[in-house]
Design a protein around this motif. Sequence first.
Motif, PDB file in Angstrom:
ATOM      1  N   CYS A  37       0.836  -1.207   0.000  1.00  0.00           N
ATOM      2  CA  CYS A  37       0.000   0.000   0.000  1.00  0.00           C
ATOM      3  C   CYS A  37       0.863   1.247   0.000  1.00  0.00           C
ATOM      4  CB  CYS A  37      -0.930   0.017   1.204  1.00  0.00           C
ATOM      5  SG  CYS A  37      -2.290  -1.149   1.120  1.00  0.00           S
ATOM      6  N   HIS A  38       1.899   1.246   0.817  1.00  0.00           N
ATOM      7  CA  HIS A  38       2.802   2.402   0.872  1.00  0.00           C
ATOM      8  C   HIS A  38       3.486   2.620  -0.477  1.00  0.00           C
ATOM      9  CE1 HIS A  38       5.701   5.272   2.403  1.00  0.00           C
ATOM     10  NE2 HIS A  38       6.655   4.534   1.891  1.00  0.00           N
ATOM     11  N   LEU A  39       3.991   1.560  -1.070  1.00  0.00           N
ATOM     12  CA  LEU A  39       4.667   1.681  -2.362  1.00  0.00           C
ATOM     13  C   LEU A  39       3.706   2.156  -3.448  1.00  0.00           C
ATOM     14  CD1 LEU A  39       6.878  -1.532  -2.258  1.00  0.00           C
ATOM     15  CD2 LEU A  39       7.657   0.834  -2.057  1.00  0.00           C
ATOM     16  N   ALA A  40       2.478   1.632  -3.439  1.00  0.00           N
ATOM     17  CA  ALA A  40       1.480   2.061  -4.423  1.00  0.00           C
ATOM     18  C   ALA A  40       1.142   3.535  -4.228  1.00  0.00           C
ATOM     19  CB  ALA A  40       0.224   1.201  -4.314  1.00  0.00           C
ATOM     20  N   ASP A  41       1.029   3.963  -2.978  1.00  0.00           N
ATOM     21  CA  ASP A  41       0.779   5.380  -2.694  1.00  0.00           C
ATOM     22  C   ASP A  41       1.925   6.262  -3.185  1.00  0.00           C
ATOM     23  OD1 ASP A  41      -1.687   4.880  -1.507  1.00  0.00           O
ATOM     24  OD2 ASP A  41      -0.882   4.892   0.543  1.00  0.00           O
ATOM     25  N   MET A  42       3.128   5.708  -3.190  1.00  0.00           N
ATOM     26  CA  MET A  42       4.298   6.460  -3.668  1.00  0.00           C
ATOM     27  C   MET A  42       4.387   6.475  -5.192  1.00  0.00           C
ATOM     28  SD  MET A  42       7.212   5.330  -0.880  1.00  0.00           S
ATOM     29  CE  MET A  42       8.498   5.766  -1.989  1.00  0.00           C
ATOM     30  N   GLY A  43       3.519   5.721  -5.884  1.00  0.00           N
ATOM     31  CA  GLY A  43       3.486   5.752  -7.331  1.00  0.00           C
ATOM     32  C   GLY A  43       4.084   4.544  -8.024  1.00  0.00           C
ATOM     33  N   TYR A  44       4.524   3.553  -7.275  1.00  0.00           N
ATOM     34  CA  TYR A  44       5.046   2.347  -7.910  1.00  0.00           C
ATOM     35  C   TYR A  44       3.900   1.586  -8.563  1.00  0.00           C
ATOM     36  CZ  TYR A  44       9.515   3.056  -5.628  1.00  0.00           C
ATOM     37  OH  TYR A  44      10.718   3.575  -5.236  1.00  0.00           O
ATOM     38  N   ASP A  45       4.164   1.000  -9.719  1.00  0.00           N
ATOM     39  CA  ASP A  45       3.096   0.257 -10.385  1.00  0.00           C
ATOM     40  C   ASP A  45       3.039  -1.174  -9.863  1.00  0.00           C
ATOM     41  OD1 ASP A  45       4.856  -1.409 -11.843  1.00  0.00           O
ATOM     42  OD2 ASP A  45       4.813  -0.120 -13.594  1.00  0.00           O
ATOM     43  N   ILE A  46       2.021  -1.877 -10.264  1.00  0.00           N
ATOM     44  CA  ILE A  46       1.738  -3.203  -9.730  1.00  0.00           C
ATOM     45  C   ILE A  46       2.877  -4.191  -9.978  1.00  0.00           C
ATOM     46  CG2 ILE A  46       0.489  -4.027 -11.780  1.00  0.00           C
ATOM     47  CD1 ILE A  46      -1.529  -5.298  -9.746  1.00  0.00           C
ATOM     48  N   GLY A  47       3.592  -4.059 -11.078  1.00  0.00           N
ATOM     49  CA  GLY A  47       4.689  -4.964 -11.387  1.00  0.00           C
ATOM     50  C   GLY A  47       5.922  -4.756 -10.526  1.00  0.00           C
ATOM     51  N   GLU A  48       6.047  -3.587  -9.918  1.00  0.00           N
ATOM     52  CA  GLU A  48       7.220  -3.279  -9.108  1.00  0.00           C
ATOM     53  C   GLU A  48       7.072  -3.650  -7.639  1.00  0.00           C
ATOM     54  OE1 GLU A  48       9.241   0.642 -10.749  1.00  0.00           O
ATOM     55  OE2 GLU A  48       7.068   0.885 -10.536  1.00  0.00           O
ATOM     56  N   LEU A  49       5.858  -3.844  -7.176  1.00  0.00           N
ATOM     57  CA  LEU A  49       5.620  -4.038  -5.743  1.00  0.00           C
ATOM     58  C   LEU A  49       6.356  -5.231  -5.169  1.00  0.00           C
ATOM     59  CD1 LEU A  49       1.825  -3.192  -5.392  1.00  0.00           C
ATOM     60  CD2 LEU A  49       3.793  -1.681  -5.201  1.00  0.00           C
ATOM     61  N   SER A  50       6.195  -6.391  -5.789  1.00  0.00           N
ATOM     62  CA  SER A  50       6.810  -7.600  -5.227  1.00  0.00           C
ATOM     63  C   SER A  50       8.331  -7.556  -5.286  1.00  0.00           C
ATOM     64  CB  SER A  50       6.277  -8.852  -5.913  1.00  0.00           C
ATOM     65  OG  SER A  50       6.633  -8.871  -7.272  1.00  0.00           O
ATOM     66  N   ARG A  51       8.880  -6.802  -6.211  1.00  0.00           N
ATOM     67  CA  ARG A  51      10.344  -6.667  -6.277  1.00  0.00           C
ATOM     68  C   ARG A  51      10.873  -5.731  -5.203  1.00  0.00           C
ATOM     69  NH1 ARG A  51       9.208  -6.182 -11.950  1.00  0.00           N
ATOM     70  NH2 ARG A  51       9.549  -3.930 -11.810  1.00  0.00           N
ATOM     71  N   ARG A  52      10.019  -4.878  -4.637  1.00  0.00           N
ATOM     72  CA  ARG A  52      10.472  -3.859  -3.691  1.00  0.00           C
ATOM     73  C   ARG A  52      10.103  -4.121  -2.238  1.00  0.00           C
ATOM     74  NH1 ARG A  52      12.545   1.303  -5.265  1.00  0.00           N
ATOM     75  NH2 ARG A  52      12.424   1.327  -3.041  1.00  0.00           N
ATOM     76  N   TRP A  53       9.114  -4.973  -1.953  1.00  0.00           N
ATOM     77  CA  TRP A  53       8.643  -5.039  -0.574  1.00  0.00           C
ATOM     78  C   TRP A  53       9.635  -5.676   0.380  1.00  0.00           C
ATOM     79  CZ3 TRP A  53       3.826  -7.631  -2.771  1.00  0.00           C
ATOM     80  CH2 TRP A  53       3.989  -9.009  -2.925  1.00  0.00           C
ATOM     81  N   ASP A  54      10.615  -6.423  -0.109  1.00  0.00           N
ATOM     82  CA  ASP A  54      11.630  -6.968   0.791  1.00  0.00           C
ATOM     83  C   ASP A  54      12.658  -5.917   1.209  1.00  0.00           C
ATOM     84  OD1 ASP A  54      10.497  -9.499   0.927  1.00  0.00           O
ATOM     85  OD2 ASP A  54      11.622 -10.232  -0.797  1.00  0.00           O
ATOM     86  N   ASP A  55      12.602  -4.728   0.602  1.00  0.00           N
ATOM     87  CA  ASP A  55      13.481  -3.624   0.979  1.00  0.00           C
ATOM     88  C   ASP A  55      12.976  -2.901   2.224  1.00  0.00           C
ATOM     89  OD1 ASP A  55      14.906  -4.219  -1.302  1.00  0.00           O
ATOM     90  OD2 ASP A  55      14.048  -2.585  -2.490  1.00  0.00           O
ATOM     91  N   TYR A  56      11.798  -3.262   2.700  1.00  0.00           N
ATOM     92  CA  TYR A  56      11.167  -2.577   3.823  1.00  0.00           C
ATOM     93  C   TYR A  56      10.854  -3.553   4.947  1.00  0.00           C
ATOM     94  CZ  TYR A  56      10.407   1.287   0.591  1.00  0.00           C
ATOM     95  OH  TYR A  56      10.581   2.303  -0.301  1.00  0.00           O
ATOM     96  N   ARG A  57      10.613  -2.967   6.110  1.00  0.00           N
ATOM     97  CA  ARG A  57      10.232  -3.735   7.292  1.00  0.00           C
ATOM     98  C   ARG A  57       9.228  -2.904   8.081  1.00  0.00           C
ATOM     99  NH1 ARG A  57      12.307  -4.182  12.703  1.00  0.00           N
ATOM    100  NH2 ARG A  57      13.923  -2.610  12.472  1.00  0.00           N
TER     101      ARG A  57
END
Length: 171
Positions: free
Chosen positions: A96-116
């Motif tokens: 949700c945070h990444l989508a709010d920041m403007g990341y598209d649906i294809g980028e979410l799963s590649r980026r969520w391990d960068d956060y905690r």
Amino acid sequence: MSAVLTTTGAKASYFAQPYNLGAVGFYFEDLEDYQSKAEGLRDDCGNPVEEFELQYIDGDHARLFSALNISQAYLSDWFDLLDELGDDEDRYLIACHLADMGYDIGELSRRWDDYRVYRGTAGDYAEEIVSECYEVPGNLAFYIDYERLGRDMVLGGDITELEHDLILIGG
């Protein structure tokens, strides 16, 4: 308003509203249901209906659906993303945070391990970091303002407050 998933694994309800005023929309719960109903839909003149506005009716992922502006073009990706998220509440919050920041649906799963996700206040997190990284003498510990340090971490972009007692770390 909490972003926390209330019922894990629950099905969602969607509505496909045709742009064609001569056709009636339909409810669906998954991609196969959507495809079968969309294929057979005809307007009042017998023409096939091809374009729909998708609406999220009920379920636990409305915030993410809205943030991603899900349309017909991304419906398959949407259901794939839900499978990847599973019942993982932290991943959902990060997505949700990444989508709010403007990341598209294809980028979410590649980026969520960068956060905690950290459950607690910014001050709690600051106190935890200081205790893990430094040995503060007992008499000096009373002079550290962890709330102010946590607020500085938020203002500096080191951490993000998602909501009360919910912090996002990383990025």
